[in-house]
Motif scaffolding. Structure first.
Motif, PDB file in Angstrom:
ATOM      1  N   ILE A 132      43.001  78.674  73.212  1.00 53.21           N
ATOM      2  CA  ILE A 132      43.140  79.104  72.016  1.00 53.21           C
ATOM      3  C   ILE A 132      43.440  80.518  71.709  1.00 53.21           C
ATOM      4  O   ILE A 132      42.819  81.313  72.286  1.00 53.21           O
ATOM      5  CB  ILE A 132      41.647  78.660  71.234  1.00 53.21           C
ATOM      6  N   SER A 133      44.196  80.805  70.691  1.00 53.34           N
ATOM      7  CA  SER A 133      44.683  82.200  70.406  1.00 53.34           C
ATOM      8  C   SER A 133      44.488  82.440  69.113  1.00 53.34           C
ATOM      9  O   SER A 133      44.782  81.330  68.293  1.00 53.34           O
ATOM     10  CB  SER A 133      46.108  82.629  71.023  1.00 53.34           C
ATOM     11  N   THR A 134      44.098  83.650  68.607  1.00 53.01           N
ATOM     12  CA  THR A 134      44.066  83.804  67.077  1.00 53.01           C
ATOM     13  C   THR A 134      44.679  85.127  66.745  1.00 53.01           C
ATOM     14  O   THR A 134      44.915  85.959  67.470  1.00 53.01           O
ATOM     15  CB  THR A 134      42.385  84.110  66.911  1.00 53.01           C
ATOM     16  N   ALA A 135      45.190  85.123  65.493  1.00 53.73           N
ATOM     17  CA  ALA A 135      45.675  86.229  64.759  1.00 53.73           C
ATOM     18  C   ALA A 135      44.758  86.552  63.797  1.00 53.73           C
ATOM     19  O   ALA A 135      43.882  85.729  63.100  1.00 53.73           O
ATOM     20  CB  ALA A 135      47.120  85.963  64.247  1.00 53.73           C
ATOM     21  N   PHE A 136      44.932  87.902  63.170  1.00 57.25           N
ATOM     22  CA  PHE A 136      44.338  88.273  62.049  1.00 57.25           C
ATOM     23  C   PHE A 136      42.606  88.427  62.498  1.00 57.25           C
ATOM     24  O   PHE A 136      42.002  89.072  61.657  1.00 57.25           O
ATOM     25  CB  PHE A 136      44.051  87.444  61.070  1.00 57.25           C
ATOM     26  N   GLY A 137      42.312  88.450  63.577  1.00 64.31           N
ATOM     27  CA  GLY A 137      40.681  88.630  64.279  1.00 64.31           C
ATOM     28  C   GLY A 137      40.311  87.796  65.187  1.00 64.31           C
ATOM     29  O   GLY A 137      40.822  86.973  65.612  1.00 64.31           O
ATOM     30  N   VAL A 138      39.062  88.054  65.423  1.00 62.03           N
ATOM     31  CA  VAL A 138      38.739  87.378  66.903  1.00 62.03           C
ATOM     32  C   VAL A 138      37.837  86.080  66.242  1.00 62.03           C
ATOM     33  O   VAL A 138      37.571  86.064  65.107  1.00 62.03           O
ATOM     34  CB  VAL A 138      37.424  88.274  67.486  1.00 62.03           C
ATOM     35  N   LEU A 139      37.566  85.212  66.823  1.00 61.01           N
ATOM     36  CA  LEU A 139      37.066  83.770  66.584  1.00 61.01           C
ATOM     37  C   LEU A 139      35.342  84.242  66.288  1.00 61.01           C
ATOM     38  O   LEU A 139      34.908  85.273  67.039  1.00 61.01           O
ATOM     39  CB  LEU A 139      36.917  82.826  67.859  1.00 61.01           C
ATOM     40  N   ARG A 186      51.798  90.025  62.211  1.00 60.64           N
ATOM     41  CA  ARG A 186      51.170  90.390  63.360  1.00 60.64           C
ATOM     42  C   ARG A 186      49.598  90.397  63.191  1.00 60.64           C
ATOM     43  O   ARG A 186      49.183  89.978  62.109  1.00 60.64           O
ATOM     44  CB  ARG A 186      51.430  91.709  63.879  1.00 60.64           C
ATOM     45  N   GLY A 187      48.866  90.617  64.213  1.00 60.13           N
ATOM     46  CA  GLY A 187      47.433  89.982  64.148  1.00 60.13           C
ATOM     47  C   GLY A 187      46.612  91.189  63.642  1.00 60.13           C
ATOM     48  O   GLY A 187      45.344  91.455  63.647  1.00 60.13           O
ATOM     49  N   THR A 188      47.082  92.377  62.916  1.00 54.41           N
ATOM     50  CA  THR A 188      46.158  93.384  62.336  1.00 54.41           C
ATOM     51  C   THR A 188      44.833  92.810  61.736  1.00 54.41           C
ATOM     52  O   THR A 188      44.988  91.810  60.720  1.00 54.41           O
ATOM     53  CB  THR A 188      46.920  94.076  61.178  1.00 54.41           C
ATOM     54  N   PHE A 189      43.698  93.247  62.064  1.00 54.52           N
ATOM     55  CA  PHE A 189      42.667  92.366  61.701  1.00 54.52           C
ATOM     56  C   PHE A 189      42.278  92.785  60.039  1.00 54.52           C
ATOM     57  O   PHE A 189      42.120  91.954  59.276  1.00 54.52           O
ATOM     58  CB  PHE A 189      41.526  93.127  62.514  1.00 54.52           C
ATOM     59  N   ASP A 190      42.386  94.015  59.815  1.00 55.24           N
ATOM     60  CA  ASP A 190      42.233  94.498  58.290  1.00 55.24           C
ATOM     61  C   ASP A 190      43.318  95.064  57.568  1.00 55.24           C
ATOM     62  O   ASP A 190      43.569  96.436  58.318  1.00 55.24           O
ATOM     63  CB  ASP A 190      40.790  95.318  58.612  1.00 55.24           C
TER      64      ASP A 190
END
Length: 363
Positions: A132-139, A186-190
C-alpha cells in the motif's frame, strides 16, 4: 552483459527490477497497466484514490487474475472535509465553462464528496494486497499496525526531508522522494503554508533524503528512461517511480485526446495548478487553466474543488475536448513514445541502465 540491479528495494518488495509504477488515479492507471509492470519485473501500482469500494475490490481481483507478482494500491491519506464557504462563487465561474460544453448549469448548493478511505483500506487488507502506498501523508497509526500485522509493505510519497523523517518514524518500508518535475498530484503533506506544494527538484531532493533516513528511497519526478535510473542510483536512491512514461503505453487508460496532447508537448508545456482539484498538481496547460487563472478566483480546497469540476472534466472526455480535461504530466514529455507496451518500457529502461553501468565500469 550481466549488470545486476537487485537493490535492497528489490529484496524487500520481492521484485526483479527497481522500478515502481506511480499510482495514477482517475483513469490513466488501469488493471492491465498495473499487472503488466508487475509481470515485467517492476512493481505495478493501482491508483485507487477515487475508486468506490466494490470497484476497487473487483480491480484488485482482476489484477490477481493477470499476475502472480507483487503489486500495490495507492490511496490519498488525507481526511479533508468539504468546505462550501465559497461554492456559489466558484460554481458561477464553472458555469461559464459548462455552457461551452453544453452542460446544465449548477447552482451554489453545497458540494458533497464521499469519503471511502476506511472502506478502501479494509478491502486492501481483506484482499491481501502486497503493498500500500499513500500520498498527502502517512497512514494513520492504527492502519500501519494493521497493515504490518497482515504482512503488507508500506510506501509513503514525500516532497521534503521533514516529510521523509515523519514517514520513517511512522514505520513505512520505503519512501518515494517526489521532485517538482513529477506529474499530477505530488505528496506534500501540508499545503496550508504553501498552496502550490513543496517544489524541490528531484536532483536536490533525493540525496538530502537519502542522507537522513535508513529505509530505501525511490526517486520520482522527470524520470523517463535508464539514464534517469542510473542518476537516481548515483544519488543514493535504490530505485525509481515512473508515471508519465507509461501514460502513452498500450495499457494506459489515459484518454486518446489526452495522449495526443502529451505526445505533442515539450518540457515547457506543463504548469503546476490547483484549479482542478484544490491541491497543486502538474499538468499540460490548457484553456480550463487559462480561463480560471484570468478569473482571479481562488479554487475551493481539496476535495471540494475536485468534486465541483468533475462533471466538466467527464464531459470534456466524452466530447474528446482536451481543453477542459486535467492533463496531468511531468516534465519529461519529449521522451514519450506512442504504442509501446509497458513490458517494453520496463525492459528498455533496464537494458539502457545496464549498458550505461557496464560502460562506466569498463572505461
Amino acid at each position: 552483459m550481466n549488470i545486476k540491479l537487485d537493490t535492497e528495494l528489490c529484496h524487500i518488495f520481492n521484485i526483479r527490477y527497481p522500478i515502481f509504477l506511480a499510482g495514477m488515479a482517475g483513469g490513466p492507471g488501469t488493471v492491465s497497466l498495473t499487472a503488466a509492470v508487475s509481470n515485467a519485473g517492476g512493481l505495478g501500482t493501482l491508483g485507487a484514490a477515487y475508486m468506490e469500494p466494490e470497484v476497487l475490490r473487483n480491480a484488485i481481483r482482476d489484477i490477481l487474475k493477470l499476475t502472480n507478482a507483487p503489486f500495490g494500491v495507492n490511496l490519498f491519506s488525507i481526511r479533508a472535509t468539504d468546505d462550501n464557504t465559497r461554492t456559489g462563487e466558484v460554481q458561477r465561474e464553472l458555469n461559464d465553462m459548462r455552457k461551452k460544453l453544453g452542460l446544465t448549469e449548477v447552482s451554489g448548493e453545497a458540494v458533497r464528496t464521499l469519503d471511502h478511505f476506511e472502506e478502501q483500506f479494509a478491502i486492501i487488507l481483506e484482499e491481501k494486497v502486497p503493498v500500500i502506498s499513500t500520498a498527502f501523508g502517512v497512514l494513520p497509526a492504527h492502519m500501519i499496525k494493521q497493515a504490518k500485522a497482515a504482512g503488507i509493505r508500506i510506501v509513503t510519497m514525500v516532497t521534503t526531508v521533514n516529510e521523509a523523517l515523519l514517514a520513517e518514524q511512522a514505520g513505512c518500508d520505503a519512501i518515494v522522494a517526489q521532485g517538482s518535475e513529477a506529474g499530477g498530484h505530488r505528496g506534500t503533506f501540508d499545503i496550508s503554508n504553501r498552496p502550490m506544494g513543496a517544489n524541490i527538484g528531484t536532483m536536490a531532493l533525493v540525496p538530502q533524503i537519502v542522507d537522513r533516513v535508513h529505509v530505501p528511497v525511490i526517486a520520482a519526478g522527470g524520470i523517463m528512461d535508464g539514464r534517469g535510473l542510473v542518476a537516481a542510483l548515483a544519488l543514493g536512491a535504490q530505485g525509481v517511480q515512473m508515471g508519465t512514461r507509461f501514460l502513452t503505453s498500450i495499457e494506459s487508460g489515459a484518454h486518446i485526446s489526452y495522449q495526443q496532447i502529451l505526445l505533442a508537448s515539450t518540457e515547457e508545456s506543463t504548469v503546476i495548478t490547483n484549479v482542478f482539484s484544490g491541491r497543486p498538481a502538474r499538468g499540460v496547460a490548457n484553456e480550463f487553466i487559462e480561463v480560471w487563472d484570468k478569473s482571479e478566483i481562488d479554487p475551493l480546497p481539496f476535495p471540494t474543488q475536485n468534486t465541483a469540476t468533475r462533471d466538466i472534466r467527464n464531459a470534456a472526455a466524452k466530447q474528446n475536448n482536451p481543453d477542459y480535461m486535467s492533463l496531468w504530466a511531468g516534465q519529461g514529455l519529449r521522451m514519450l513514445t506512442s504504442g509501446q507496451s509497458a513490458e517494453s518500457i520496463v525492459q528498455e529502461t533496464i537494458n539502457q541502465t545496464q549498458t550505461i553501468l557496464y560502460n562506466i565500469k569498463n572505461e
